[in-house]
Design a protein around this motif. Structure first.
Motif, PDB file in Angstrom:
ATOM      1  N   THR A  44      -2.005  29.919  29.914  1.00  0.00           N
ATOM      2  CA  THR A  44      -1.208  30.897  30.644  1.00  0.00           C
ATOM      3  C   THR A  44      -0.998  32.128  29.776  1.00  0.00           C
ATOM      4  O   THR A  44      -0.717  32.003  28.582  1.00  0.00           O
ATOM      5  CB  THR A  44       0.170  30.309  31.022  1.00  0.00           C
ATOM      6  OG1 THR A  44      -0.028  29.138  31.807  1.00  0.00           O
ATOM      7  CG2 THR A  44       0.998  31.311  31.808  1.00  0.00           C
ATOM      8  N   ILE A  45      -1.170  33.287  30.380  1.00  0.00           N
ATOM      9  CA  ILE A  45      -0.846  34.541  29.697  1.00  0.00           C
ATOM     10  C   ILE A  45       0.203  35.258  30.530  1.00  0.00           C
ATOM     11  O   ILE A  45       0.272  35.087  31.747  1.00  0.00           O
ATOM     12  CB  ILE A  45      -2.088  35.431  29.482  1.00  0.00           C
ATOM     13  CG1 ILE A  45      -2.749  35.798  30.815  1.00  0.00           C
ATOM     14  CG2 ILE A  45      -3.073  34.764  28.533  1.00  0.00           C
ATOM     15  CD1 ILE A  45      -3.856  36.833  30.698  1.00  0.00           C
ATOM     16  N   GLN A  46       1.020  36.039  29.858  1.00  0.00           N
ATOM     17  CA  GLN A  46       1.995  36.855  30.590  1.00  0.00           C
ATOM     18  C   GLN A  46       1.524  38.298  30.560  1.00  0.00           C
ATOM     19  O   GLN A  46       0.999  38.773  29.554  1.00  0.00           O
ATOM     20  CB  GLN A  46       3.396  36.703  30.021  1.00  0.00           C
ATOM     21  CG  GLN A  46       3.576  37.173  28.598  1.00  0.00           C
ATOM     22  CD  GLN A  46       5.002  36.986  28.111  1.00  0.00           C
ATOM     23  OE1 GLN A  46       5.700  36.113  28.567  1.00  0.00           O
ATOM     24  NE2 GLN A  46       5.415  37.812  27.179  1.00  0.00           N
ATOM     25  N   VAL A  47       1.683  38.975  31.683  1.00  0.00           N
ATOM     26  CA  VAL A  47       1.164  40.333  31.836  1.00  0.00           C
ATOM     27  C   VAL A  47       2.261  41.258  32.339  1.00  0.00           C
ATOM     28  O   VAL A  47       3.236  40.818  32.929  1.00  0.00           O
ATOM     29  CB  VAL A  47      -0.045  40.349  32.797  1.00  0.00           C
ATOM     30  CG1 VAL A  47      -1.177  39.484  32.253  1.00  0.00           C
ATOM     31  CG2 VAL A  47       0.337  39.899  34.194  1.00  0.00           C
ATOM     32  N   GLU A  48       2.066  42.543  32.091  1.00  0.00           N
ATOM     33  CA  GLU A  48       3.058  43.522  32.517  1.00  0.00           C
ATOM     34  C   GLU A  48       2.886  43.949  33.967  1.00  0.00           C
ATOM     35  O   GLU A  48       3.857  44.307  34.619  1.00  0.00           O
ATOM     36  CB  GLU A  48       3.006  44.740  31.587  1.00  0.00           C
ATOM     37  CG  GLU A  48       3.492  44.411  30.191  1.00  0.00           C
ATOM     38  CD  GLU A  48       3.512  45.619  29.263  1.00  0.00           C
ATOM     39  OE1 GLU A  48       3.435  46.755  29.765  1.00  0.00           O
ATOM     40  OE2 GLU A  48       3.606  45.412  28.055  1.00  0.00           O
ATOM     41  N   ASN A  49       1.648  43.939  34.473  1.00  0.00           N
ATOM     42  CA  ASN A  49       1.389  44.343  35.852  1.00  0.00           C
ATOM     43  C   ASN A  49       0.456  43.313  36.468  1.00  0.00           C
ATOM     44  O   ASN A  49      -0.754  43.352  36.266  1.00  0.00           O
ATOM     45  CB  ASN A  49       0.769  45.736  35.882  1.00  0.00           C
ATOM     46  CG  ASN A  49       0.544  46.241  37.286  1.00  0.00           C
ATOM     47  OD1 ASN A  49       0.151  45.493  38.189  1.00  0.00           O
ATOM     48  ND2 ASN A  49       0.771  47.528  37.492  1.00  0.00           N
ATOM     49  N   ILE A  50       1.018  42.389  37.236  1.00  0.00           N
ATOM     50  CA  ILE A  50       0.255  41.272  37.798  1.00  0.00           C
ATOM     51  C   ILE A  50      -0.890  41.759  38.677  1.00  0.00           C
ATOM     52  O   ILE A  50      -1.988  41.226  38.621  1.00  0.00           O
ATOM     53  CB  ILE A  50       1.175  40.282  38.546  1.00  0.00           C
ATOM     54  CG1 ILE A  50       0.419  39.010  38.937  1.00  0.00           C
ATOM     55  CG2 ILE A  50       1.787  40.889  39.778  1.00  0.00           C
ATOM     56  CD1 ILE A  50       0.487  37.924  37.948  1.00  0.00           C
ATOM     57  N   ASP A  51      -0.665  42.798  39.485  1.00  0.00           N
ATOM     58  CA  ASP A  51      -1.710  43.270  40.394  1.00  0.00           C
ATOM     59  C   ASP A  51      -2.901  43.834  39.626  1.00  0.00           C
ATOM     60  O   ASP A  51      -4.055  43.564  39.969  1.00  0.00           O
ATOM     61  CB  ASP A  51      -1.150  44.313  41.358  1.00  0.00           C
ATOM     62  CG  ASP A  51      -0.108  43.714  42.306  1.00  0.00           C
ATOM     63  OD1 ASP A  51      -0.244  42.526  42.676  1.00  0.00           O
ATOM     64  OD2 ASP A  51       0.855  44.424  42.649  1.00  0.00           O
ATOM     65  N   LYS A  52      -2.627  44.614  38.585  1.00  0.00           N
ATOM     66  CA  LYS A  52      -3.693  45.191  37.763  1.00  0.00           C
ATOM     67  C   LYS A  52      -4.479  44.086  37.049  1.00  0.00           C
ATOM     68  O   LYS A  52      -5.713  44.121  36.991  1.00  0.00           O
ATOM     69  CB  LYS A  52      -3.075  46.157  36.750  1.00  0.00           C
ATOM     70  CG  LYS A  52      -4.052  46.997  35.999  1.00  0.00           C
ATOM     71  CD  LYS A  52      -3.295  48.016  35.150  1.00  0.00           C
ATOM     72  CE  LYS A  52      -4.234  48.928  34.406  1.00  0.00           C
ATOM     73  NZ  LYS A  52      -3.507  49.911  33.601  1.00  0.00           N
ATOM     74  N   SER A  53      -3.781  43.089  36.547  1.00  0.00           N
ATOM     75  CA  SER A  53      -4.443  41.993  35.848  1.00  0.00           C
ATOM     76  C   SER A  53      -5.252  41.122  36.801  1.00  0.00           C
ATOM     77  O   SER A  53      -6.364  40.717  36.481  1.00  0.00           O
ATOM     78  CB  SER A  53      -3.421  41.144  35.095  1.00  0.00           C
ATOM     79  OG  SER A  53      -2.867  41.898  34.050  1.00  0.00           O
ATOM     80  N   VAL A  54      -4.703  40.833  37.973  1.00  0.00           N
ATOM     81  CA  VAL A  54      -5.435  40.054  38.968  1.00  0.00           C
ATOM     82  C   VAL A  54      -6.719  40.774  39.349  1.00  0.00           C
ATOM     83  O   VAL A  54      -7.789  40.160  39.449  1.00  0.00           O
ATOM     84  CB  VAL A  54      -4.550  39.761  40.203  1.00  0.00           C
ATOM     85  CG1 VAL A  54      -5.374  39.296  41.392  1.00  0.00           C
ATOM     86  CG2 VAL A  54      -3.480  38.738  39.849  1.00  0.00           C
TER      87      VAL A  54
END
Length: 152
Positions: free
Chosen positions: A30-40
């Motif tokens: 699992t990684i945590q991201v600042e912008n889920i939509d951009k990462s997806v």
């Protein structure tokens, strides 16, 4: 006395066979991201990972991607209040292998993704002592991704 030795042997052999009856396999990271939509978008459109359902389909703040047989990458929206700042470095990275390394390099160039060797020399391939070629690049949150031509 022979019966006692036989009983102890059976008890201890049963104990040891039960104590080692598991087989550890990687399940997910699992990684945590600042912008889920951009990462997806990155993991779906650049790395071409297949998104799969989560146990919580109504919660779009965590998304699951298939990364191999029975393996997944979980991408979770960071909450600075809870987890603190996202900090990454190259030693902690995701690693994938591809079956056509040269085609993958051309694909990254077409997509405008810059890659490097571990020393961060732009557009340089690194070759390990075992002959495996590898490159590194970053996702939108700065997580390092290694891609190799390792045969598994």
């Amino acid at each position: 006395m022979k019966n006692l030795i036989l009983i102890l042997t059976l008890v201890f052999s049963s104990y040891y066979s039960n104590a080692q009856s598991f087989s550890l396999e990687h399940d997910h990271s699992t990684i945590q991201v600042e912008n889920i939509d951009k990462s997806v978008e990155f993991y779906k459109n650049i790395l071409k990972l297949e998104e799969t359902e989560t146990p919580w389909p109504e919660n779009k703040m965590i998304r699951f991607f298939k990364t191999g047989k029975n393996q997944q990458l979980h991408v979770a929206q960071a909450s600075v209040d809870i987890f603190g700042e996202v900090k990454v470095n190259k030693v902690l990275h995701l690693a994938f292998a591809v079956n056509d390394f040269d085609s993958f390099l051309r694909y990254l160039k077409e997509k405008g993704v810059n890659y490097s060797n571990f020393s961060e020399e732009s557009n340089k391939i690194q070759t390990r002592p075992d002959g495996v070629r590898q490159i590194y690049f970053q996702d939108p949150d700065g997580y390092w991704i290694e891609v190799t031509d390792a045969k598994h």
